[in-house]
Design a protein around this motif. Structure first.
Motif, PDB file in Angstrom:
ATOM      1  N   LEU A 497       0.823  -1.212   0.000  1.00  0.00           N
ATOM      2  CA  LEU A 497       0.000   0.000   0.000  1.00  0.00           C
ATOM      3  C   LEU A 497       0.857   1.263   0.000  1.00  0.00           C
ATOM      4  O   LEU A 497       0.591   2.210  -0.744  1.00  0.00           O
ATOM      5  N   LEU A 498       1.896   1.296   0.832  1.00  0.00           N
ATOM      6  CA  LEU A 498       2.754   2.476   0.905  1.00  0.00           C
ATOM      7  C   LEU A 498       3.485   2.721  -0.418  1.00  0.00           C
ATOM      8  O   LEU A 498       3.592   3.856  -0.883  1.00  0.00           O
ATOM      9  N   GLU A 511       7.152   9.916   3.100  1.00  0.00           N
ATOM     10  CA  GLU A 511       6.168  10.990   3.193  1.00  0.00           C
ATOM     11  C   GLU A 511       4.757  10.487   3.414  1.00  0.00           C
ATOM     12  O   GLU A 511       3.849  11.267   3.701  1.00  0.00           O
ATOM     13  N   ILE A 512       4.552   9.174   3.263  1.00  0.00           N
ATOM     14  CA  ILE A 512       3.209   8.609   3.398  1.00  0.00           C
ATOM     15  C   ILE A 512       2.905   8.414   4.876  1.00  0.00           C
ATOM     16  O   ILE A 512       3.294   7.418   5.480  1.00  0.00           O
ATOM     17  N   THR A 513       2.238   9.395   5.470  1.00  0.00           N
ATOM     18  CA  THR A 513       1.811   9.305   6.860  1.00  0.00           C
ATOM     19  C   THR A 513       0.286   9.376   6.906  1.00  0.00           C
ATOM     20  O   THR A 513      -0.378   9.636   5.889  1.00  0.00           O
ATOM     21  N   ARG A 514      -0.277   9.162   8.070  1.00  0.00           N
ATOM     22  CA  ARG A 514      -1.731   9.257   8.195  1.00  0.00           C
ATOM     23  C   ARG A 514      -2.203  10.680   7.937  1.00  0.00           C
ATOM     24  O   ARG A 514      -3.292  10.889   7.391  1.00  0.00           O
ATOM     25  N   SER A 515      -1.404  11.662   8.324  1.00  0.00           N
ATOM     26  CA  SER A 515      -1.759  13.056   8.037  1.00  0.00           C
ATOM     27  C   SER A 515      -1.776  13.305   6.537  1.00  0.00           C
ATOM     28  O   SER A 515      -2.664  13.983   6.013  1.00  0.00           O
ATOM     29  N   TRP A 516      -0.791  12.741   5.839  1.00  0.00           N
ATOM     30  CA  TRP A 516      -0.721  12.883   4.371  1.00  0.00           C
ATOM     31  C   TRP A 516      -1.956  12.257   3.732  1.00  0.00           C
ATOM     32  O   TRP A 516      -2.553  12.840   2.816  1.00  0.00           O
TER      33      TRP A 516
END
Length: 573
Positions: A497-498, A511-516
């Motif tokens: 997924l990432l 850069e793939i965070t929950r905020s992103w």
């Protein structure tokens, strides 16, 4: 030594067992641990017999020995073969720091004795963790506090983060866990992957308080600045004195932050971005070589820190030696609570063009020591390389120099004309020559701009193709996961997924965070239901890695992952 004689009959039912080689294998996770940290030892074999295995006195075993059977898929000549094997799992911890050799295990079989590999476990002192004062939260039956190894670090340095839970009631079951998250570009590696939770008791304000930890991870921030650490969340069931039934409690920890400061000025020229403690050594693949051949120089950088991000040192080669292509790099290191421990091996390929012996000079490595807050330099020992002259190669080089001299002759500028003053004059000085030559120069400039524009277009096309084919690559990887469905299922789906999201939007996986993800939902790039489902699935993956939360089948998680891929691609087409 505690001598454990396991008189076990490893009864194994193996598909195609007549064609397989018998073995016994030892695995230990993690190979570097802190005092008191859980260590899991696994023995695997596809044979049967009496086994003898020894553990150090300093190893405290937790519970009994788990046994069972499992299987793996091996591809031989493009044909899948399923192998079943027996395993024994032992969990425990070490009481003192040091290096402990575990193994080899010996298995006596009817056909002879099998001997496993041996592994050295490096046990270090516990890292001092900083946390808020738990005594200020004693009005709550259950609460959580973020622990971190430092509040301020240098760029290139790592920080250790962990979730710690305090409970004044008996915990029955952990239902859901969402780990803390570093809010910034970083490289994060999860260290605590066991399904079991380490429990302990602490006395706070005269009360015995149950404590346990989860989600230990090592973080390497990728730029300077002050970054927030989002709280972790947990749902659990605990005893309730007012009811016969368990109470469900939702907790949310404190927030925290960390400041990443730049390295001080004055870095030596030989600084390669290394932050930590390191040594350097070099050696040649041979002590002599023929003239014209390529010599392999191996440089090994070992230590603790950001080992995986160290750049290759520059070589100062003597005359007659040239680098042949790019060096190859191999990293042999593990993520631990102190950073990345191990080594990086860089192999340089050097063509020897001289006919006499040559000294390979020392190589400098400069790194920044965050403990001493200063730059330090290490050097290798120079060594003599014996060169065997080759007359044929020398002749080739001589002929090449002759050709180079011809190529270097003055350029002919055109016929010389005699003017009325009796002075020789080139056609370059004739009236109108500038006009004649300016046309091809202008054409060359236009052609250069065209080629530059075409190169930029090619780069844009590559990016578009990468994002366009992201779904296909993700589905191909998903098909492989469906076929294998091994113990790394959760990690494979999470990485899938990432990687898909990073390729879809042309960003790095860091850069793939929950905020992103939430921002993409707010921007309409991902619809709201898919955004919520994506975050929920990532929570499940985290919970599975930490051994908390409800159990979900492999088929369910594969299906939900596939649906997310399709929905995102459909909405972002």
């Amino acid at each position: 030594m505690v001598r454990i004689l396991m008189l076990l009959m490893f009864l194994v039912i193996t598909i195609f067992s007549w064609g397989q080689k018998q073995y016994i294998d030892l695995q230990i996770e993690p190979a570097t641990s802190e005092v008191g940290q859980q260590v899991v030892i696994v023995l695997r074999t596809n044979s049967e017999g009496d086994m003898e295995f020894e553990l150090p006195d300093e190893f405290n075993q937790s519970g009994g020995v788990q046994s069972g059977m499992s299987s793996s898929i091996n591809y031989i000549n493009n044909q899948a073969q399923v192998e079943k094997y027996s395993y024994r799992k032992i969990a425990g911890f070490f009481e003192k720091p040091g290096q402990y050799k575990i193994g080899p295990a010996k298995l006596r079989t009817p056909s002879g004795e099998l001997v496993s590999n041996a592994i050295v476990v490096n046990v270090i002192k516990p890292i001092n963790m900083i946390s808020e004062d738990p005594s200020k939260n004693m009005n709550e039956p259950v609460f959580g506090i973020i622990q971190q190894s430092a509040k301020q670090i240098y760029e290139g340095e790592s920080v250790l983060l962990e979730a710690k839970i305090y409970a004044q009631v008996d915990i029955i079951q952990i239902d859901r866990f969402k780990n803390l998250e570093f809010q910034g570009p970083s490289e994060t590696e999860l260290l605590h992957t066991s399904n079991e939770v380490d429990r302990d008791f602490e006395i706070i304000k005269g009360k015995d308080v149950l404590t346990f930890k989860a989600g230990k991870s090592i973080v390497f921030p990728e730029r300077t600045g002050t970054f927030e650490i989002s709280p972790f969340e947990m749902s659990l069931y605990c005893t309730d004195a007012r009811s016969l039934y368990p109470a469900r409690v939702n907790i949310k920890s404190n927030e925290s932050s960390i400041k990443v400061i730049p390295l001080p000025d004055g870095a030596p020229a030989s600084f390669v971005g290394a932050v930590g403690e390191f040594t350097i050594a070099s050696k040649g693949k041979s002590s002599e070589i023929e003239q014209g051949k390529v010599f392999e120089l191996e440089v090994e950088i070992s230590g603790i820190g950001n080992t995986h991000n160290i750049e290759a040192p520059k070589l100062n080669l003597p005359k007659g030696l040239i680098l042949y292509g790019d060096p190859t790099v191999e990293t042999k290191a593990d993520f631990t609570s102190r950073g990345v421990e191990g080594s990086k091996i860089i192999t340089y390929y050097i063509q020897i063009n001289r006919a006499n012996d040559v000294e390979i000079p020392s190589i400098e490595l400069s790194y920044f020591d965050p403990k001493q807050e200063e730059y330090k330099t290490q050097t290798t020992i120079p060594f003599l390389l014996k060169v065997i002259p080759d007359e044929n190669y020398a002749s080739i080089k001589t002929n090449k120099r002759a050709v180079d001299e011809v190529d270097a002759a003055p350029v002919f500028n055109g016929p010389m004309l005699v003017n009325t003053r009796g002075q020789s004059e080139s056609v370059m000085g004739l009236p109108g020559f500038g006009v004649i030559t300016s046309l091809p120069i202008a054409l060359a400039i236009i052609m250069g701009l065209f080629l530059k524009h075409r190169k930029e277009n090619e780069q844009e096309i590559i990016v578009r193709q990468t994002t366009k084919n992201a779904l296909k690559r993700a589905k191909d990887e998903l098909d492989k996961i469906k076929e294998e469905q091994g113990v790394e299922l959760i990690g494979g789906l999470s990485a899938l997924l990432l990687t898909y999201l990073a390729e879809k939007w042309n960003v790095s996986t860091a850069e793939i965070t929950r905020s992103w993800i939430s921002e993409k939902g707010e921007q309409g790039k991902i619809d709201v239901p898919t955004t919520n489902e994506l975050l929920a699935v990532l929570d499940i993956f985290d919970g599975a890695r930490f051994g908390v939360g409800a159990v979900h089948s492999a088929e369910e998680m594969i299906a939900r992952t596939e649906k997310i891929l399709v929905q995102i691609d459909k909405g972002h087409a």
